[in-house]
Design a protein around this motif. Structure first.
Motif, PDB file in Angstrom:
ATOM      1  N   ALA A  80       0.858  -1.193   0.000  1.00 18.17           N
ATOM      2  CA  ALA A  80       0.000   0.000   0.000  1.00 18.17           C
ATOM      3  C   ALA A  80       0.886   1.231   0.000  1.00 18.17           C
ATOM      4  O   ALA A  80       1.206   1.775   1.069  1.00 18.17           O
ATOM      5  N   PHE A  81       1.288   1.671  -1.199  1.00 13.41           N
ATOM      6  CA  PHE A  81       2.240   2.765  -1.296  1.00 13.41           C
ATOM      7  C   PHE A  81       1.740   4.057  -0.647  1.00 13.41           C
ATOM      8  O   PHE A  81       2.510   4.737   0.036  1.00 13.41           O
ATOM      9  N   PRO A  82       0.457   4.436  -0.814  1.00  9.21           N
ATOM     10  CA  PRO A  82       0.010   5.670  -0.144  1.00  9.21           C
ATOM     11  C   PRO A  82       0.163   5.615   1.374  1.00  9.21           C
ATOM     12  O   PRO A  82       0.523   6.614   1.998  1.00  9.21           O
ATOM     13  N   MET A  83      -0.130   4.462   1.981  1.00 10.77           N
ATOM     14  CA  MET A  83       0.063   4.330   3.427  1.00 10.77           C
ATOM     15  C   MET A  83       1.538   4.424   3.776  1.00 10.77           C
ATOM     16  O   MET A  83       1.927   5.097   4.745  1.00 10.77           O
ATOM     17  N   ALA A  84       2.364   3.730   3.010  1.00 10.29           N
ATOM     18  CA  ALA A  84       3.804   3.751   3.274  1.00 10.29           C
ATOM     19  C   ALA A  84       4.364   5.160   3.131  1.00 10.29           C
ATOM     20  O   ALA A  84       5.220   5.592   3.913  1.00 10.29           O
ATOM     21  N   ARG A  85       3.873   5.895   2.125  1.00 14.34           N
ATOM     22  CA  ARG A  85       4.340   7.275   1.922  1.00 14.34           C
ATOM     23  C   ARG A  85       3.952   8.155   3.105  1.00 14.34           C
ATOM     24  O   ARG A  85       4.748   8.996   3.557  1.00 14.34           O
ATOM     25  N   ALA A  86       2.726   7.964   3.626  1.00 14.38           N
ATOM     26  CA  ALA A  86       2.299   8.735   4.796  1.00 14.38           C
ATOM     27  C   ALA A  86       3.188   8.440   5.995  1.00 14.38           C
ATOM     28  O   ALA A  86       3.573   9.344   6.743  1.00 14.38           O
ATOM     29  N   ALA A  87       3.522   7.164   6.180  1.00 10.42           N
ATOM     30  CA  ALA A  87       4.376   6.789   7.306  1.00 10.42           C
ATOM     31  C   ALA A  87       5.796   7.321   7.123  1.00 10.42           C
ATOM     32  O   ALA A  87       6.405   7.866   8.055  1.00 10.42           O
ATOM     33  N   ALA A  88       6.333   7.173   5.916  1.00 12.30           N
ATOM     34  CA  ALA A  88       7.704   7.620   5.657  1.00 12.30           C
ATOM     35  C   ALA A  88       7.844   9.128   5.781  1.00 12.30           C
ATOM     36  O   ALA A  88       8.925   9.642   6.104  1.00 12.30           O
ATOM     37  N   GLY A  89       6.761   9.860   5.520  1.00  8.38           N
ATOM     38  CA  GLY A  89       6.812  11.317   5.599  1.00  8.38           C
ATOM     39  C   GLY A  89       6.575  11.871   6.982  1.00  8.38           C
ATOM     40  O   GLY A  89       6.543  13.096   7.162  1.00  8.38           O
ATOM     41  N   THR A  90       6.406  10.992   7.964  1.00  7.54           N
ATOM     42  CA  THR A  90       6.160  11.438   9.338  1.00  7.54           C
ATOM     43  C   THR A  90       7.453  11.387  10.133  1.00  7.54           C
ATOM     44  O   THR A  90       7.982  10.309  10.405  1.00  7.54           O
ATOM     45  N   ALA A  91       7.965  12.541  10.487  1.00  9.53           N
ATOM     46  CA  ALA A  91       9.211  12.614  11.248  1.00  9.53           C
ATOM     47  C   ALA A  91       8.916  12.585  12.744  1.00  9.53           C
ATOM     48  O   ALA A  91       7.921  13.153  13.200  1.00  9.53           O
ATOM     49  N   ASP A 129      -7.514   0.201   3.974  1.00  5.93           N
ATOM     50  CA  ASP A 129      -7.804  -0.152   2.597  1.00  5.93           C
ATOM     51  C   ASP A 129      -8.715  -1.367   2.630  1.00  5.93           C
ATOM     52  O   ASP A 129      -8.265  -2.472   2.936  1.00  5.93           O
ATOM     53  N   HIS A 130     -10.009  -1.146   2.329  1.00  2.71           N
ATOM     54  CA  HIS A 130     -10.982  -2.232   2.430  1.00  2.71           C
ATOM     55  C   HIS A 130     -10.695  -3.344   1.423  1.00  2.71           C
ATOM     56  O   HIS A 130     -10.907  -4.528   1.715  1.00  2.71           O
ATOM     57  N   THR A 131     -10.217  -2.996   0.242  1.00  2.00           N
ATOM     58  CA  THR A 131      -9.949  -4.005  -0.779  1.00  2.00           C
ATOM     59  C   THR A 131      -8.806  -4.920  -0.352  1.00  2.00           C
ATOM     60  O   THR A 131      -8.902  -6.145  -0.464  1.00  2.00           O
ATOM     61  N   LEU A 132      -7.742  -4.328   0.130  1.00  2.00           N
ATOM     62  CA  LEU A 132      -6.592  -5.126   0.592  1.00  2.00           C
ATOM     63  C   LEU A 132      -6.816  -5.736   1.963  1.00  2.00           C
ATOM     64  O   LEU A 132      -6.159  -6.700   2.330  1.00  2.00           O
ATOM     65  N   ARG A 133      -7.734  -5.142   2.720  1.00  2.00           N
ATOM     66  CA  ARG A 133      -7.903  -5.489   4.135  1.00  2.00           C
ATOM     67  C   ARG A 133      -6.582  -5.302   4.887  1.00  2.00           C
ATOM     68  O   ARG A 133      -6.080  -6.182   5.569  1.00  2.00           O
ATOM     69  N   LEU A 134      -6.060  -4.094   4.730  1.00  2.00           N
ATOM     70  CA  LEU A 134      -4.810  -3.685   5.354  1.00  2.00           C
ATOM     71  C   LEU A 134      -5.013  -2.299   5.952  1.00  2.00           C
ATOM     72  O   LEU A 134      -5.566  -1.410   5.301  1.00  2.00           O
ATOM     73  N   ALA A 158     -10.548   4.865  15.858  1.00  2.00           N
ATOM     74  CA  ALA A 158     -10.960   5.304  14.526  1.00  2.00           C
ATOM     75  C   ALA A 158     -10.777   4.202  13.490  1.00  2.00           C
ATOM     76  O   ALA A 158     -11.629   4.019  12.605  1.00  2.00           O
ATOM     77  N   LEU A 159      -9.667   3.454  13.599  1.00  2.00           N
ATOM     78  CA  LEU A 159      -9.449   2.386  12.627  1.00  2.00           C
ATOM     79  C   LEU A 159     -10.512   1.298  12.784  1.00  2.00           C
ATOM     80  O   LEU A 159     -11.066   0.812  11.787  1.00  2.00           O
ATOM     81  N   ALA A 160     -10.809   0.911  14.009  1.00  2.00           N
ATOM     82  CA  ALA A 160     -11.846  -0.101  14.226  1.00  2.00           C
ATOM     83  C   ALA A 160     -13.186   0.380  13.673  1.00  2.00           C
ATOM     84  O   ALA A 160     -13.921  -0.392  13.039  1.00  2.00           O
ATOM     85  N   ASP A 161     -13.501   1.644  13.874  1.00  2.00           N
ATOM     86  CA  ASP A 161     -14.768   2.180  13.365  1.00  2.00           C
ATOM     87  C   ASP A 161     -14.826   2.112  11.842  1.00  2.00           C
ATOM     88  O   ASP A 161     -15.876   1.813  11.255  1.00  2.00           O
ATOM     89  N   ARG A 162     -13.696   2.387  11.195  1.00  2.00           N
ATOM     90  CA  ARG A 162     -13.666   2.324   9.727  1.00  2.00           C
ATOM     91  C   ARG A 162     -13.830   0.881   9.247  1.00  2.00           C
ATOM     92  O   ARG A 162     -14.517   0.607   8.257  1.00  2.00           O
ATOM     93  N   ILE A 163     -13.176  -0.047   9.922  1.00  2.00           N
ATOM     94  CA  ILE A 163     -13.259  -1.441   9.527  1.00  2.00           C
ATOM     95  C   ILE A 163     -14.689  -1.966   9.688  1.00  2.00           C
ATOM     96  O   ILE A 163     -15.193  -2.722   8.838  1.00  2.00           O
TER      97      ILE A 163
END
Length: 324
Positions: free
Chosen positions: A158-169, A287-292, A313-318
């Motif tokens: 999941a590149f968008p998730m990874a990018r969000a994590a990598a961009g967090t200092a 990501d509902h499609t990946l279930r990740l 929040a994550l549980a609520d989304r799932i």
């Protein structure tokens, strides 16, 4: 569904509790030796007994109704108690800050001392990659680790998730754990730097043994203090050896206390490389499609409440109905 959760800190376990409450199964894995992470309590044996230090998160407070209810539940069951010295709404875990995480961990299937190095998706289900083995299969996976550890786990899937994590200092923090046989003659137990950016050498100092349920000299235990260095000072001294850092931090604490300190029973330093994440404003990722998914205080704010809010929040989304 059966969820695999990487990281058994407050965010991951809060999410786990909601998922289990909705009828799902959860298996959590954490590289630590026990519950705590940045809410850990360090124990050191001394000739006067055990010295205990909350050397990460110092206290928590509620600003939202949901976390206020969680905090009230912990307090009602003796897992948390008020600590007015840190503020009118401040609470601490009892007998240590890690009690809050331990309370959630005991309710779930958690494997500690387990480092997850990667994820494999076979097109239908997920597997966790460990040293020489795999764990699974899982219908879905949640990454609830600090951003710096989440990014490589997410990057292949999941590149968008990874990018969000990598961009967090994250800001680093050196912590000193100090103990003495007798109480220091100070008329305060908590000090916090007024500089909001924490540019000074020290950012926080607290008499840990003055917290509820900690013991202390009155009960024959050592007098314990926890001292956090400021983020700028920690960054500049990040790669120094702990023995050298503790000497510098003791000097700074002595200057703050305005006195020559007696020889301590315990003088140790701990380096938190990922102490205070900046936050992304996303709260949680799914990501509902990946279930990740991903959760953690790096998505909200670097507080105990922030971690709890992200897991919730994550549980609520799932659990939310999927709209076609």
């Amino acid at each position: 569904m059966h969820f695999g959760i990487i990281g058994a800190g407050l965010a991951g376990l809060t999410c786990a509790a909601r998922l289990v409450g909705a009828g799902h199964a959860v298996s959590a894995f954490d590289k630590g030796r026990g519950p705590g992470g940045r809410m850990s309590t360090r124990r050191v044996e001394t000739p006067l007994g055990q010295a205990r230090f909350d050397h990460g998160a110092q206290f928590c407070a509620a600003t939202t109704p949901g976390f206020a209810r969680q905090l009230a539940d912990w307090a009602a069951r003796g897992v948390a108690a008020p600590w007015p010295a840190a503020g009118p709404d401040a609470h601490v875990g009892v007998p240590g800050m890690n009690a809050l995480v331990a309370d959630l961990a005991q309710q779930h299937d958690v494997t500690f001392g387990c480092l997850v190095k990667g994820l494999v998706h076979d097109g239908r289900q997920w597997w966790l990659v460990l040293d020489g083995e795999r764990r699974g299969p899982f219908d879905a996976v949640i990454v609830a680790t600090p951003a710096e550890q989440a990014a490589p786990l997410l990057s292949l899937h999941a590149f968008p998730m990874a990018r969000a994590a990598a961009g967090t200092a994250s800001q680093a923090c050196w912590t000193a754990m100090l103990a003495w046989a007798d109480p220091l003659p100070l008329d305060w137990s908590v000090w916090q730097a007024k500089d909001a950016k924490g540019n000074g050498a020290l950012a926080w100092a607290a008499r840990n043994s003055a917290k509820p349920g900690r013991g202390g000299p009155a009960l024959g235990d050592p007098e314990c203090w926890v001292v956090h260095a400021g983020p700028d000072w920690s960054r500049r001294h990040l790669e120094m050896e702990p023995d050298a850092v503790i000497g510098l931090m003791v000097e700074e604490f002595a200057a703050l206390a305005g006195m020559a300190l007696p020889e301590p029973l315990v003088a140790r330093a701990h380096r938190w490389r990922f102490a205070r994440p900046a936050g992304t404003g996303n709260t949680a990722l799914w990501d509902h499609t990946l279930r990740l998914g991903a959760c953690g205080d790096w998505l909200t704010e670097p507080t105990i409440e922030g971690a709890w809010l992200s897991g919730t929040a994550l549980a609520d989304r799932i659990l939310a109905p999927v709209v076609a």
